[in-house]
Design an enzyme around this catalytic site. Sequence first.
Site, PDB file in Angstrom:
ATOM      1  N   SER A   1      37.187  63.423  59.775  1.00 35.88           N
ATOM      2  CA  SER A   1      35.856  63.107  60.277  1.00 35.88           C
ATOM      3  C   SER A   1      34.907  62.927  59.088  1.00 35.88           C
ATOM      4  O   SER A   1      35.233  62.207  58.148  1.00 35.88           O
ATOM      5  CB  SER A   1      35.380  64.195  61.241  1.00 35.88           C
ATOM      6  OG  SER A   1      34.234  63.781  61.945  1.00 35.88           O
TER       7      SER A   1
ATOM      8  N   ASP B   1      40.518  57.523  69.647  1.00 36.21           N
ATOM      9  CA  ASP B   1      39.293  57.925  68.949  1.00 36.21           C
ATOM     10  C   ASP B   1      38.305  56.766  68.951  1.00 36.21           C
ATOM     11  O   ASP B   1      38.512  55.760  68.279  1.00 36.21           O
ATOM     12  CB  ASP B   1      39.642  58.341  67.518  1.00 36.21           C
ATOM     13  CG  ASP B   1      38.459  58.894  66.739  1.00 36.21           C
ATOM     14  OD1 ASP B   1      37.334  58.912  67.275  1.00 36.21           O
ATOM     15  OD2 ASP B   1      38.667  59.318  65.587  1.00 36.21           O
TER      16      ASP B   1
ATOM     17  N   HIS C   1      38.576  61.843  69.298  1.00 34.65           N
ATOM     18  CA  HIS C   1      38.317  62.188  67.901  1.00 34.65           C
ATOM     19  C   HIS C   1      38.871  63.568  67.555  1.00 34.65           C
ATOM     20  O   HIS C   1      39.284  63.817  66.417  1.00 34.65           O
ATOM     21  CB  HIS C   1      36.812  62.135  67.635  1.00 34.65           C
ATOM     22  CG  HIS C   1      36.442  62.335  66.207  1.00 34.65           C
ATOM     23  ND1 HIS C   1      36.907  61.530  65.192  1.00 34.65           N
ATOM     24  CD2 HIS C   1      35.643  63.272  65.616  1.00 34.65           C
ATOM     25  CE1 HIS C   1      36.413  61.948  64.032  1.00 34.65           C
ATOM     26  NE2 HIS C   1      35.659  63.005  64.264  1.00 34.65           N
TER      27      HIS C   1
END
Length: 374
Positions: free
Chosen positions: A137, A306, A340
Site C-alpha cells: 500500500s 484491488d 486491497h
Amino acid sequence: MPTTELDGFTFACGDTVDSLTVAYRTYGDYTGSNAVLVCHALTGSQHVRGRADGDDRGWWPDIVGPGRPIDTTEYFVVCANVPGSCHGTDGPPADGPGGDPWGTAFPPVTVPDWTRCQRRLLDTLGVDRLHAVVGGSVGGMNALDWARRYPDDVHRIAAVATAPRLDAQCLGLNAIARRAIRGDPNWNDGDYYGGAHPDRGLALARQLGHVMYLSKASMADKFGRRTATTDTALPADPAAEFFATRDVESYLDYQADTFVARFDANSYLYLLRAMDAYDLAAGRPSVADALAAFDGDALVLSFTGDWHFTAAQSATVADAFRAGGAAGVAHHVVDSDYGHDAFLVDSAAVGPPLADFLAAGTDGAAVTDATGGV
C-alpha cells in the site's frame, strides 16, 4: 520498545526539529548482507511480527517470522514507525519542545521524509546496503521511493499492492475522510489533546477506509444484505430505530470503535496528506526516469480484486522498472477477491512469491510475470 533519536532532522517542507524520536523493531540477527526493511501501510506500526510483550500478533505475522516467507532465522528484519504516526515515532500527538503535544504545529510529512528517516535509522544500526525493501500500500510507495532515492543501497525491491501515485478517485475519497475529521467539533483545529478527541470524525474516516480496502465480491460474500442486532452505532445514528441495521454496518462500527481507541486523528490527517502528495516521478520526466538509477531486481505484486491500487497501475510500475534498466522485473498478479486487504490477509498467495523473490530474485520458482496479460 526500541527507539532512537535522530539529531537535526530536516523535513521536505524545510522545517528542522532538533531531535526526532523514531520507534522501530528488529527481528533476527544481522550478518552484514541479510537486512530486509519492511515498510508499513497507512496506520501500521513497527510491530510487523507482534509486540515484544506478546500483546498482539502484529500486522504481518504470517509473512514475517521464523519459518515464514520473510524468515527471521535467515534475514535481519527492520520495521520503523514513520514520522507523523502515533506508535512511538514523533508526530502530532508527541510532546513538542515546550512539553505539550505538537498538534498541527508538527511539520508536514512526506513519503520521502519516511525514506530519509529510515536511511538514518539504518545508519545507527550499522546497516549499509539492504538485501531488500518490502512494502504494501503506501508502504509500497515508500519501497519504491527507496529505489529512487537510494538506488545503490538496496539489492531488491518488492512493491506490493501499490502505485506510483494516487488516482483522482482515491484522492477524492481521502478528501472526504479528512473532511469528516476536520468537521468534528472536537477537532478544534487540531488542538484537542487536553479535552475530548474528534472520535466521531475519525470513526467516519476509518469506516470509509475499510470500504475502500474491500472488494465488491468480498463484501457480498462476507455481509450480503443480512441484518444484525446492535445496541450502539459509532457514530451515533438518531434514525437507526427506523431502519434495519445490516451486518456490514455492524462490521464498520466495530472497526471504527477499535480504531479510535488506538489511533490519533491528527496523525491520520498527516499520513493521508503524505500519501496524497506522493508522486514517484515528481521532478523527473517519467516514472521510468525516476527509477533509472536502480539496477537491482524488482517484484511488483498486485491483486485482481484491488480497486484501490489496481493491477493495471502495478503494471505501469513494472514497465517503468524495465524501461529504467532494472536487472530483473516481474509483475506477479494474484487472483484474489479480498480487495486491497489481500496483501495483509491472503498470506497463502502472497508468501510463496515473496519468499522466492527474496531468495532468488525474479528467477524464484513461485514468481510469475504477467507482462502483457493485465
